[in-house]
Write a protein that holds these residues in place. Structure first.
Motif, PDB file in Angstrom:
ATOM      1  N   PHE A 131     -45.232 -42.321 -33.031  1.00  0.00           N
ATOM      2  CA  PHE A 131     -44.108 -42.438 -33.967  1.00  0.00           C
ATOM      3  C   PHE A 131     -42.981 -41.482 -33.602  1.00  0.00           C
ATOM      4  N   LEU A 132     -43.323 -40.292 -33.108  1.00  0.00           N
ATOM      5  CA  LEU A 132     -42.279 -39.375 -32.681  1.00  0.00           C
ATOM      6  C   LEU A 132     -41.549 -39.882 -31.450  1.00  0.00           C
ATOM      7  N   SER A 133     -42.239 -40.646 -30.611  1.00  0.00           N
ATOM      8  CA  SER A 133     -41.579 -41.192 -29.416  1.00  0.00           C
ATOM      9  C   SER A 133     -40.506 -42.209 -29.781  1.00  0.00           C
ATOM     10  N   LEU A 134     -40.611 -42.801 -30.980  1.00  0.00           N
ATOM     11  CA  LEU A 134     -39.648 -43.820 -31.384  1.00  0.00           C
ATOM     12  C   LEU A 134     -38.314 -43.240 -31.816  1.00  0.00           C
ATOM     13  N   ILE A 135     -38.214 -41.912 -31.919  1.00  0.00           N
ATOM     14  CA  ILE A 135     -36.935 -41.320 -32.305  1.00  0.00           C
ATOM     15  C   ILE A 135     -36.008 -41.200 -31.104  1.00  0.00           C
ATOM     16  N   LYS A 136     -36.522 -41.497 -29.910  1.00  0.00           N
ATOM     17  CA  LYS A 136     -35.709 -41.433 -28.710  1.00  0.00           C
ATOM     18  C   LYS A 136     -35.165 -42.816 -28.380  1.00  0.00           C
ATOM     19  N   THR A 137     -33.983 -42.844 -27.803  1.00  0.00           N
ATOM     20  CA  THR A 137     -33.419 -44.105 -27.324  1.00  0.00           C
ATOM     21  C   THR A 137     -33.897 -44.367 -25.900  1.00  0.00           C
ATOM     22  N   ASN A 138     -33.993 -45.639 -25.560  1.00  0.00           N
ATOM     23  CA  ASN A 138     -34.403 -46.046 -24.213  1.00  0.00           C
ATOM     24  C   ASN A 138     -35.748 -45.431 -23.821  1.00  0.00           C
ATOM     25  N   VAL A 139     -36.745 -45.653 -24.682  1.00  0.00           N
ATOM     26  CA  VAL A 139     -38.069 -45.124 -24.396  1.00  0.00           C
ATOM     27  C   VAL A 139     -38.670 -45.881 -23.218  1.00  0.00           C
ATOM     28  N   LYS A 140     -39.182 -45.136 -22.245  1.00  0.00           N
ATOM     29  CA  LYS A 140     -39.798 -45.776 -21.089  1.00  0.00           C
ATOM     30  C   LYS A 140     -41.179 -46.308 -21.458  1.00  0.00           C
ATOM     31  N   GLN A 141     -41.469 -47.506 -21.000  1.00  0.00           N
ATOM     32  CA  GLN A 141     -42.746 -48.141 -21.313  1.00  0.00           C
ATOM     33  C   GLN A 141     -43.807 -47.660 -20.331  1.00  0.00           C
ATOM     34  N   THR A 142     -44.270 -46.468 -20.540  1.00  0.00           N
ATOM     35  CA  THR A 142     -45.303 -45.888 -19.680  1.00  0.00           C
ATOM     36  C   THR A 142     -46.678 -46.364 -20.148  1.00  0.00           C
ATOM     37  N   PRO A 143     -47.672 -46.341 -19.262  1.00  0.00           N
ATOM     38  CA  PRO A 143     -49.040 -46.690 -19.689  1.00  0.00           C
ATOM     39  C   PRO A 143     -49.541 -45.833 -20.838  1.00  0.00           C
TER      40      PRO A 143
END
Length: 281
Positions: A131-143
């Motif tokens: 959920f914290l990763s969703l506060i960033k724009t252009n999140v990289k789709q890492t494994p």
């Protein structure tokens, strides 16, 4: 613009439907609930009316969402805006608070942990990170992000199983039934978040669940937070869990609103050319 406005209207209708349904249930609890057993008094008509109202709201939103999905068969992940950042942080904070409280009870207070508590502690850590990763724009789709995207669904699944096996509540308890439906609807929506990360989104799943889930979740959790002495009577009931569910409902609404502001679609997958065949001489 017309399409965008209609999508925003869908989100606002969802919020209004959730508040109406939750308000109707609060009235039914205040007027008709037998607090000794957690069920409605025999012969009460108001609870039946409120249940029909909730079902009608969910059915209308599901049909509306299904129709809208025809225009957005493969929605891209909603853009990150201030509402999403706020609800993501709140949801992460509440999940972390629940985990810390559980650890305090185990390590300091000496409480004996059950398997549900242990699993929720384990699943909450990657859920908070996701959920914290969703506060960033252009999140990289890492494994790693793909892997963590399934843990929020797993957390709610564990909570659902715990509520289901809670023998301190009657199986006919409407609060228990609403709670189970709320957790199930949250799980279904959270699958959309995993599909966004995988770039395999489905418009029907996104629009239908983003319409139904907030209604069911708020109808379950909001009355429990307002009337805890009447509704939080089971061993699996918790004010903090209800707060997490309300935060999840707001998170879903903000994600739908962000998409409504700037709806974008994923590119259609390229068709794989058929292999050439050679005739045998």
């Amino acid at each position: 613009m017309n399409k965008n406005n209609s999508l925003k209207g869908f989100v606002l209708l969802t919020l209004a439907g959730a508040l109406i349904s939750a308000g109707a249930r609060i009235c039914a609890v205040l007027l008709c609930l037998d607090t000794d057993y957690g069920v409605y008094k025999r012969g009460s008509v108001l609870p039946t009316v409120t249940h029909i109202l909730t079902f009608a709201i969910c059915a209308a939103l599901a049909v509306y969402g299904f129709i809208k999905a025809k225009n957005y068969p493969r929605p891209a992940a909603p853009n990150v805006g201030s509402p999403t950042v706020f609800t993501s942080c709140v949801l992460s904070f509440l999940l972390a608070a629940q985990t810390l409280l559980s650890l305090y009870n185990i390590l300091i207070a000496g409480a004996s942990p059950d398997r549900f508590t242990v699993l929720k502690i384990v699943f909450s850590i990657p859920s908070v990170i996701f959920f914290l990763s969703l506060i960033k724009t252009n999140v990289k789709q890492t494994p790693a992000l793909v892997f963590m995207s399934f843990f929020p669904t797993a957390w709610f699944a564990v909570e659902l199983i715990e509520v289901y096996f809670d023998r301190s509540l009657l199986i006919t308890s409407p609060a228990k039934t609403f709670h189970e439906l709320a957790l199930l609807s949250a799980m279904l929506y959270l699958l959309c978040e995993s599909r966004f990360v995988l770039s395999r989104s489905d418009g029907r799943l996104f629009f239908v669940t983003s319409g139904i889930a907030p209604v069911v979740i708020l109808t379950s959790a909001l009355p429990s937070m307002i009337l805890p002495d009447r509704l939080l009577i089971g061993s699996s009931d918790s004010f903090l869990i209800c707060a997490i569910e309300c935060a999840a409902a707001l998170f879903i609404l903000t994600r739908a609103w962000s998409f409504a502001k700037e709806p974008t679609l994923l590119p259609e997958p390229a068709e794989t050319p058929a292999p050439e065949t050679t005739a045998e001489n």
